[in-house]
Design an enzyme around this catalytic site. Structure first.
Site, short mmCIF file in Angstrom:
data_model
loop_
_atom_site.label_atom_id
_atom_site.label_comp_id
_atom_site.label_asym_id
_atom_site.label_seq_id
_atom_site.Cartn_x
_atom_site.Cartn_y
_atom_site.Cartn_z
N GLY A 10 -23.19 -4.36 50.85
CA GLY A 10 -22.38 -3.41 51.59
C GLY A 10 -21.86 -2.28 50.71
N ASN A 12 -22.70 0.81 50.55
CA ASN A 12 -22.95 2.18 51.02
C ASN A 12 -21.68 2.89 51.50
OD1 ASN A 12 -23.59 0.19 53.36
ND2 ASN A 12 -23.06 2.10 54.40
N SER A 13 -20.54 2.19 51.52
CA SER A 13 -19.30 2.83 51.97
C SER A 13 -18.10 2.06 51.44
CB SER A 13 -19.24 2.89 53.50
OG SER A 13 -19.19 1.58 54.05
N GLY A 14 -16.92 2.65 51.59
CA GLY A 14 -15.66 1.97 51.31
C GLY A 14 -15.53 1.41 49.91
N GLY A 16 -17.05 -1.08 48.50
CA GLY A 16 -18.31 -1.35 47.84
C GLY A 16 -18.88 -0.11 47.17
N SER A 139 -9.67 -12.03 51.35
CA SER A 139 -8.58 -11.24 51.90
C SER A 139 -7.31 -12.08 52.00
CB SER A 139 -8.94 -10.73 53.31
OG SER A 139 -7.83 -10.18 53.97
N TYR A 167 -11.84 -13.75 61.98
CA TYR A 167 -11.95 -13.07 60.69
C TYR A 167 -11.16 -13.83 59.62
CZ TYR A 167 -11.34 -9.53 57.08
OH TYR A 167 -11.31 -8.86 55.88
#
Length: 283
Positions: A10, A12-14, A16, A139, A167
């Site tokens: 992951g 590709n954004s945020g 990461g 988290s 989640y």
């Protein structure tokens, strides 16, 4: 990090992408994974430009497909003679119960089982590359799974489906996986640690069906930390000599942090491991 190879799911954004950019800036060869080829390619361009490092690549990975996980592992093993850091960063939340092509609940598979299988398939390469590090993005949300896991209903078929509760359960699974894998690798030079990145202004929860959560995040966004600040702990866990040899620990803001009491349940961690191995067809 010069001469070291990092894989970030992951990326590709945020968080990461911020992690990938800084580790590339530190000299690492970085491979990010993405479900979307175009987003992945765009992220690679951004990371190369911002880091000044051309040794950045993308591999295709959809954690909601066990076939995709296996294909990604094969691709990575063909590309990479060594893997020194595996950062299990990808994850998401859904409001409605959705099934994967493997007939499993989406959050369970995307947030936990896919990473379980990917790690297993890459583990020999990590051991060959040792010293190596596995980083698991969990988290604070794991504390909301106050009653632990319902092993009779991990797919949430018998209970009302509440996305945030599911989640939280998967974030607890991340910790069980971290601690059990650390125990199993205790006599090796592969360390396994987990972290909470904080509340980050990223694309989290924006791609799914979480209308109310998206609204809540939008309202709270002014108080969120940047992806760069959220990436501080995974970057530190990947690169710092301070955590050399440290394993089986949960970190917040680059410091060890106690988990909820239920996250330390060794029997539950082993039970989840055995069930995951059965569902993934791999141990």
């Amino acid at each position: 990090m010069t001469g070291l190879t990092v894989v970030i799911t992951g990326g590709n954004s945020g968080i990461g992408k911020a992690t990938a950019t800084e580790l590339a800036r530190l000299g690492a060869r970085v491979v990010i994974t993405s479900r979307h080829p175009q987003r992945g390619a765009a992220a690679v361009g951004d990371i190369r430009r911002e880091s000044g490092n051309e040794a950045v690549e993308c591999a295709s990975l959809d954690l909601a497909s066990l076939d995709s996980v296996r294909a990604c592992a094969t691709d990575l093993l063909e590309r990479l003679d060594e893997i020194h850091v595996l950062d299990l960063n990808a994850g998401g939340v859904l409001a409605k119960r959705t099934m994967t092509e493997d007939a499993l609940e989406m959050q369970f598979q995307s947030n936990h089982l896919g990473h379980f299988l990917l790690t297993g398939l890459l583990l020999d390469r990590l051991r060959h590359s040792a010293p190596a590090r596995i980083i698991v993005v969990s988290s604070w949300g794991h504390t909301q799974a106050r009653d632990g896991l319902d092993f009779d209903d991990l797919q949430w078929m018998a209970r009302p489906y509440r996305g945030s509760f599911v989640y939280s359960a998967t974030k607890l699974m991340n910790l069980y996986f971290t601690f059990e894998l650390a125990r199993r690798l205790a006599d090796t030079e592969v360390t396994v640690n987990a972290l909470h990145p904080g509340f980050v202004a990223s694309g989290f929860a924006m791609d799914g069906d979480t209308t109310w959560l998206r609204l809540g995040i939008a309202v709270a966004r002014p108080f969120a930390r940047s992806p760069q600040k959220g990436a501080a702990t995974p970057i530190w866990l990947a690169a710092s000599d301070e955590v050399k040899g440290v394993t089986g620990t949960y970190f917040v803001n680059c410091r060890p942090k106690a988990t909820s009491a239920i996250a330390t349940d060794v029997d539950a961690a082993r039970r989840l491991w055995d069930l995951s191995a059965e569902l993934a067809g791999f141990d």
